[in-house]
Design a protein around this motif. Sequence first.
Motif, PDB file in Angstrom:
ATOM      1  N   GLY A   1      46.980  51.409  28.292  1.00 28.73           N
ATOM      2  CA  GLY A   1      47.505  51.608  29.632  1.00 28.73           C
ATOM      3  C   GLY A   1      47.114  50.508  30.590  1.00 28.73           C
ATOM      4  O   GLY A   1      47.170  50.676  31.814  1.00 28.73           O
ATOM      5  N   LEU A   2      46.716  49.345  30.064  1.00 25.25           N
ATOM      6  CA  LEU A   2      46.270  48.236  30.913  1.00 25.25           C
ATOM      7  C   LEU A   2      47.461  47.542  31.567  1.00 25.25           C
ATOM      8  O   LEU A   2      48.544  47.467  31.001  1.00 25.25           O
ATOM      9  CB  LEU A   2      45.477  47.219  30.090  1.00 25.25           C
ATOM     10  CG  LEU A   2      44.222  47.729  29.384  1.00 25.25           C
ATOM     11  CD1 LEU A   2      43.557  46.594  28.617  1.00 25.25           C
ATOM     12  CD2 LEU A   2      43.251  48.343  30.374  1.00 25.25           C
ATOM     13  N   SER A   3      47.236  47.022  32.767  1.00 21.27           N
ATOM     14  CA  SER A   3      48.265  46.246  33.456  1.00 21.27           C
ATOM     15  C   SER A   3      48.399  44.886  32.780  1.00 21.27           C
ATOM     16  O   SER A   3      47.518  44.471  32.007  1.00 21.27           O
ATOM     17  CB  SER A   3      47.881  46.057  34.925  1.00 21.27           C
ATOM     18  OG  SER A   3      46.790  45.148  35.040  1.00 21.27           O
ATOM     19  N   PRO A   4      49.493  44.148  33.051  1.00 21.10           N
ATOM     20  CA  PRO A   4      49.646  42.822  32.440  1.00 21.10           C
ATOM     21  C   PRO A   4      48.471  41.900  32.734  1.00 21.10           C
ATOM     22  O   PRO A   4      48.004  41.177  31.848  1.00 21.10           O
ATOM     23  CB  PRO A   4      50.948  42.300  33.077  1.00 21.10           C
ATOM     24  CG  PRO A   4      51.723  43.525  33.390  1.00 21.10           C
ATOM     25  CD  PRO A   4      50.698  44.531  33.820  1.00 21.10           C
ATOM     26  N   ARG A   5      47.970  41.902  33.971  1.00 24.23           N
ATOM     27  CA  ARG A   5      46.851  41.017  34.302  1.00 24.23           C
ATOM     28  C   ARG A   5      45.565  41.474  33.627  1.00 24.23           C
ATOM     29  O   ARG A   5      44.755  40.657  33.184  1.00 24.23           O
ATOM     30  CB  ARG A   5      46.667  40.944  35.820  1.00 24.23           C
ATOM     31  CG  ARG A   5      45.605  39.932  36.248  1.00 24.23           C
ATOM     32  CD  ARG A   5      45.889  38.572  35.645  1.00 24.23           C
ATOM     33  NE  ARG A   5      46.377  37.639  36.616  1.00 24.23           N
ATOM     34  CZ  ARG A   5      46.769  36.405  36.339  1.00 24.23           C
ATOM     35  NH1 ARG A   5      46.734  35.973  35.098  1.00 24.23           N
ATOM     36  NH2 ARG A   5      47.211  35.611  37.279  1.00 24.23           N
ATOM     37  N   GLU A   6      45.373  42.788  33.517  1.00 24.96           N
ATOM     38  CA  GLU A   6      44.190  43.287  32.808  1.00 24.96           C
ATOM     39  C   GLU A   6      44.220  42.871  31.342  1.00 24.96           C
ATOM     40  O   GLU A   6      43.172  42.551  30.760  1.00 24.96           O
ATOM     41  CB  GLU A   6      44.107  44.803  32.942  1.00 24.96           C
ATOM     42  CG  GLU A   6      43.690  45.259  34.335  1.00 24.96           C
ATOM     43  CD  GLU A   6      43.912  46.735  34.581  1.00 24.96           C
ATOM     44  OE1 GLU A   6      43.421  47.234  35.603  1.00 24.96           O
ATOM     45  OE2 GLU A   6      44.590  47.395  33.764  1.00 24.96           O
ATOM     46  N   LEU A   7      45.410  42.843  30.749  1.00 24.86           N
ATOM     47  CA  LEU A   7      45.526  42.374  29.365  1.00 24.86           C
ATOM     48  C   LEU A   7      45.165  40.894  29.263  1.00 24.86           C
ATOM     49  O   LEU A   7      44.545  40.460  28.286  1.00 24.86           O
ATOM     50  CB  LEU A   7      46.940  42.611  28.842  1.00 24.86           C
ATOM     51  CG  LEU A   7      47.297  44.064  28.515  1.00 24.86           C
ATOM     52  CD1 LEU A   7      48.771  44.183  28.177  1.00 24.86           C
ATOM     53  CD2 LEU A   7      46.446  44.580  27.370  1.00 24.86           C
TER      54      LEU A   7
END
Length: 254
Positions: A190-196
């Motif tokens: 469930g991570l955001s693109p930036r968190e990935l």
Amino acid sequence: MAAERDTADLLDSALRVREAARSATAGAAGADAVLAALAEVVEHDHASLTRWDPRRRRHTTLAGSYPEDATAYIETRLHRDPVFTVLRGPARGGLWLGDVPEELLAASPGFQDVLAPLGIEDGVAQCLFAADGRYVGMLNISVRGRRRTPGPARAVVTLLTESLAAAVASCEAPPAPEAGAAPRAERPGGLSPRELDVLAELTAGRTNRQIAERLYVTPRTVGTHVEHILAKLDVPNRAAAAARAAAWGITPAR
């Protein structure tokens, strides 16, 4: 935490959103890049940019991370939700979930049947209008739990709506999936693109400062992303998060 970000950091993030929107408007990037930049302004669990199709009387998702049923509601039923009438009204301001009157939430199938089961407690629905006044689409951002978005970030979202509207009006809709095709996979954890992006950098053992230099953000922003990554993945430290990323095959960009 996100609420502790200083003004300069937030404005830097806002400029990146505007540049991503300009690139999308010029056809040099897609709506995914705009949403990835928005994650720097408002930490969220789900978000989408949709374009309104006046002939088909529905929204088309240009980029988004909502579950399949929520995406379907946004595309085909949201424009009939009582909340949408308020959003399209003369004020044309974004409607943050915490500011919606209880009686309106009670009458909203979108909240009762879609958002509430996801644990959504904050976020914004923002109608987007072209310079000539045409309604062109919508920004939806949803946050689980009680991480209330700070006032400065909320103000920045409002200031960015003109750029977002231009991007939505210009972006091409993604092709419809073929019959029988598997649904798009949700982002790991469930991570955001930036968190990935940050998670990928952790697999290389880089410090917050090194990651910040590679992703063109501040070390404080990286630290915030790391906190959210550890919480979402329910792991105790960076090494455990990196091990999870390696198991998923996530590696840093060259």
